[in-house]
Write a protein that holds these residues in place. Structure first.
Motif, PDB file in Angstrom:
ATOM      1  N   GLN A 273      -3.148   4.699  -1.767  1.00  0.00           N
ATOM      2  CA  GLN A 273      -3.120   5.725  -2.805  1.00  0.00           C
ATOM      3  C   GLN A 273      -2.573   7.041  -2.263  1.00  0.00           C
ATOM      4  O   GLN A 273      -1.781   7.729  -2.931  1.00  0.00           O
ATOM      5  N   LEU A 274      -2.967   7.389  -1.047  1.00  0.00           N
ATOM      6  CA  LEU A 274      -2.456   8.606  -0.431  1.00  0.00           C
ATOM      7  C   LEU A 274      -0.956   8.502  -0.209  1.00  0.00           C
ATOM      8  O   LEU A 274      -0.219   9.480  -0.387  1.00  0.00           O
ATOM      9  N   GLY A 275      -0.476   7.312   0.172  1.00  0.00           N
ATOM     10  CA  GLY A 275       0.957   7.107   0.338  1.00  0.00           C
ATOM     11  C   GLY A 275       1.724   7.336  -0.955  1.00  0.00           C
ATOM     12  O   GLY A 275       2.843   7.879  -0.946  1.00  0.00           O
ATOM     13  N   GLU A 276       1.130   6.926  -2.092  1.00  0.00           N
ATOM     14  CA  GLU A 276       1.770   7.158  -3.390  1.00  0.00           C
ATOM     15  C   GLU A 276       1.923   8.651  -3.654  1.00  0.00           C
ATOM     16  O   GLU A 276       2.953   9.099  -4.168  1.00  0.00           O
ATOM     17  N   LEU A 277       0.885   9.418  -3.310  1.00  0.00           N
ATOM     18  CA  LEU A 277       0.968  10.865  -3.490  1.00  0.00           C
ATOM     19  C   LEU A 277       2.044  11.464  -2.595  1.00  0.00           C
ATOM     20  O   LEU A 277       2.836  12.302  -3.043  1.00  0.00           O
ATOM     21  N   LEU A 278       2.091  11.033  -1.346  1.00  0.00           N
ATOM     22  CA  LEU A 278       3.061  11.595  -0.402  1.00  0.00           C
ATOM     23  C   LEU A 278       4.498  11.333  -0.817  1.00  0.00           C
ATOM     24  O   LEU A 278       5.381  12.151  -0.552  1.00  0.00           O
TER      25      LEU A 278
END
Length: 211
Positions: free
Chosen positions: A200-205
């Motif tokens: 999920q954090l990768g999607e934000l980044l």
């Protein structure tokens, strides 16, 4: 009182039995985390007090006696990360207090991002939503709808329209500091939560200008 000495023995046995049971459960849990980390090619540390130096600002520092335990680190999708259990004691132990002391836990996920600006984004509370609707505090991103829902502290230029749409659909707070992006969940450390959180954090980044 002398005739009731056996109650002290029973109490000692109960307390001692609970201590043994808790210790065995803790050891099993620690061994399971270590084994799971090894299977994924990650490293594990049961205690990591050095991580406390990175625990400043929101959402940390609400209590006292902070601890950083159960830290795993490694690489996921080409990004270096660390995840650990942060805890601190809030409330008071004295008999005159209505706010009893308890230890609160967060599971933290930190991903290294070179050149990222200092930034904190979090959902507004009820009072904050009202203030946002009234325009109190101004708009950080220039999008009135987004700014009514979120408090943005720091450099908001990295919050692209794509990032704002994603955050509206996935309203989890995050902060950027010291070349790291941090997100967190409430509760004790759970190895099974690490990879979904990093995904999920990768999607934000990929949607934000964060290095």
């Amino acid at each position: 009182m002398a005739g009731h000495w056996y109650w002290y023995v029973v109490l000692a046995l109960v307390v001692g039995g609970y201590g043994v049971w808790y210790l065995r459960g803790y050891r099993r849990r620690t061994a399971a985390i270590a084994a799971g980390a090894r299977e994924r090619g990650w490293t594990y540390r049961e205690r990591a007090p050095q991580l406390l130096g990175r625990c400043h600002g929101y959402p940390f520092g609400r209590g006292r006696r902070p601890r950083a335990w159960h830290a795993v680190s490694g690489s996921h999708d080409g990004r270096e990360f660390t995840s650990f259990e942060y805890s601190e004691v809030v409330g008071h132990s004295d008999v005159d207090s209505n706010d009893s002391a308890e230890r609160l836990y967060l599971q933290v996920y930190a991903v290294k991002v070179a050149g990222a600006p200092v930034l904190t984004v979090r959902r507004r509370g009820v009072a904050g939503v009202v203030a946002g609707r009234l325009g109190v505090g101004g708009n950080a991103t220039g999008d009135p709808d987004f700014d009514r829902r979120f408090v943005v502290e720091g450099d908001a230029t990295s919050l692209t329209p794509e990032a704002q749409v994603w955050l509206t659909a996935h309203p989890r707070p995050f902060r950027v500091d010291g070349g790291e992006v941090l997100v967190w969940d409430e509760g004790r450390f759970d190895l099974g939560r690490v990879e979904p959180a990093l995904e999920q954090l990768g999607e934000l980044l990929t949607r934000a200008r964060l290095g």
